[in-house]
Design an enzyme around this catalytic site. Structure first.
Site, PDB file in Angstrom:
ATOM      1  N   ASP A   1      -4.670  -1.428  -3.657  1.00 47.61           N
ATOM      2  CA  ASP A   1      -3.984  -0.975  -2.443  1.00 47.61           C
ATOM      3  C   ASP A   1      -2.880   0.030  -2.786  1.00 47.61           C
ATOM      4  O   ASP A   1      -2.351   0.021  -3.890  1.00 47.61           O
ATOM      5  CB  ASP A   1      -3.390  -2.173  -1.697  1.00 47.61           C
ATOM      6  CG  ASP A   1      -4.480  -3.042  -1.093  1.00 47.61           C
ATOM      7  OD1 ASP A   1      -5.623  -2.556  -0.992  1.00 47.61           O
ATOM      8  OD2 ASP A   1      -4.197  -4.188  -0.730  1.00 47.61           O
TER       9      ASP A   1
ATOM     10  N   CYS B   1      -5.274  -5.040  -6.769  1.00 41.43           N
ATOM     11  CA  CYS B   1      -6.222  -4.941  -5.650  1.00 41.43           C
ATOM     12  C   CYS B   1      -6.597  -3.506  -5.299  1.00 41.43           C
ATOM     13  O   CYS B   1      -7.488  -3.285  -4.492  1.00 41.43           O
ATOM     14  CB  CYS B   1      -5.598  -5.591  -4.417  1.00 41.43           C
ATOM     15  SG  CYS B   1      -4.063  -4.765  -3.999  1.00 41.43           S
TER      16      CYS B   1
ATOM     17  N   CYS C   1      -3.251  -4.834   2.379  1.00 44.12           N
ATOM     18  CA  CYS C   1      -3.450  -6.112   3.071  1.00 44.12           C
ATOM     19  C   CYS C   1      -2.313  -6.371   4.064  1.00 44.12           C
ATOM     20  O   CYS C   1      -1.326  -5.636   4.101  1.00 44.12           O
ATOM     21  CB  CYS C   1      -3.505  -7.226   2.042  1.00 44.12           C
ATOM     22  SG  CYS C   1      -1.922  -7.489   1.235  1.00 44.12           S
TER      23      CYS C   1
ATOM     24  N   CYS D   1       1.900  -8.463  -3.818  1.00 45.67           N
ATOM     25  CA  CYS D   1       1.906  -7.405  -2.802  1.00 45.67           C
ATOM     26  C   CYS D   1       3.329  -6.902  -2.537  1.00 45.67           C
ATOM     27  O   CYS D   1       3.508  -5.769  -2.103  1.00 45.67           O
ATOM     28  CB  CYS D   1       1.297  -7.903  -1.500  1.00 45.67           C
ATOM     29  SG  CYS D   1      -0.238  -8.796  -1.730  1.00 45.67           S
TER      30      CYS D   1
END
Ligand code: FES
Length: 124
Positions: A36, A34, A59, A103
């Protein structure tokens, strides 16, 4: 997508968020899925994590993971902190939605980078 109450609590009121200006080591990890990014700052005393803070551009799950990770490793020895797995973090949060499991990798990777940097520096 359903987050547990614990994820929501950590996302809304993250623990140990921010920068340690005189950190002994900094670790950074990026999530290729993503884009991030998470940064972990460490203060180390007697081989233990005396203080730890994080900055995460990511996120809600990544913020909750960062916050829980800092809670889990504060006060631990460096080797104990290295043994913390992403599954432990996910369990601590009461689970993450399957699409958000990736994540949880960020936290572990950033922490490992920071500890690696500290060990490299202190061996000099
Ligand atoms: Fe990027 Fe969660 S979607 S870390």
């Amino acid at each position: 997508m359903q987050y547990t109450q614990k994820v929501i609590d950590h996302f809304k009121n993250p623990h140990n968020q921010g920068e340690i200006k005189d950190a002994d080591a900094i670790g950074q990890a990026g999530n290729p899925v993503c884009g991030d990014v998470m940064k972990i700052y460490l203060k180390v005393e007697n081989n233990k994590i005396a203080d730890v803070k994080f900055e995460t551009l990511g996120c809600a799950a990544a913020i909750a993971v960062s916050s829980s990770l800092t809670d889990l490793v504060k006060g631990k020895s460096l080797d104990e902190a290295l043994a913390v797995t992403k599954d432990q973090i996910v369990n601590y949060l009461g689970g993450l939605p399957p699409v958000k499991i990736h994540c949880s990798m960020l936290g572990v990777e950033a922490l490992h980078e920071a500890i690696k940097e500290y060990k490299t520096k202190s061996n000099k």
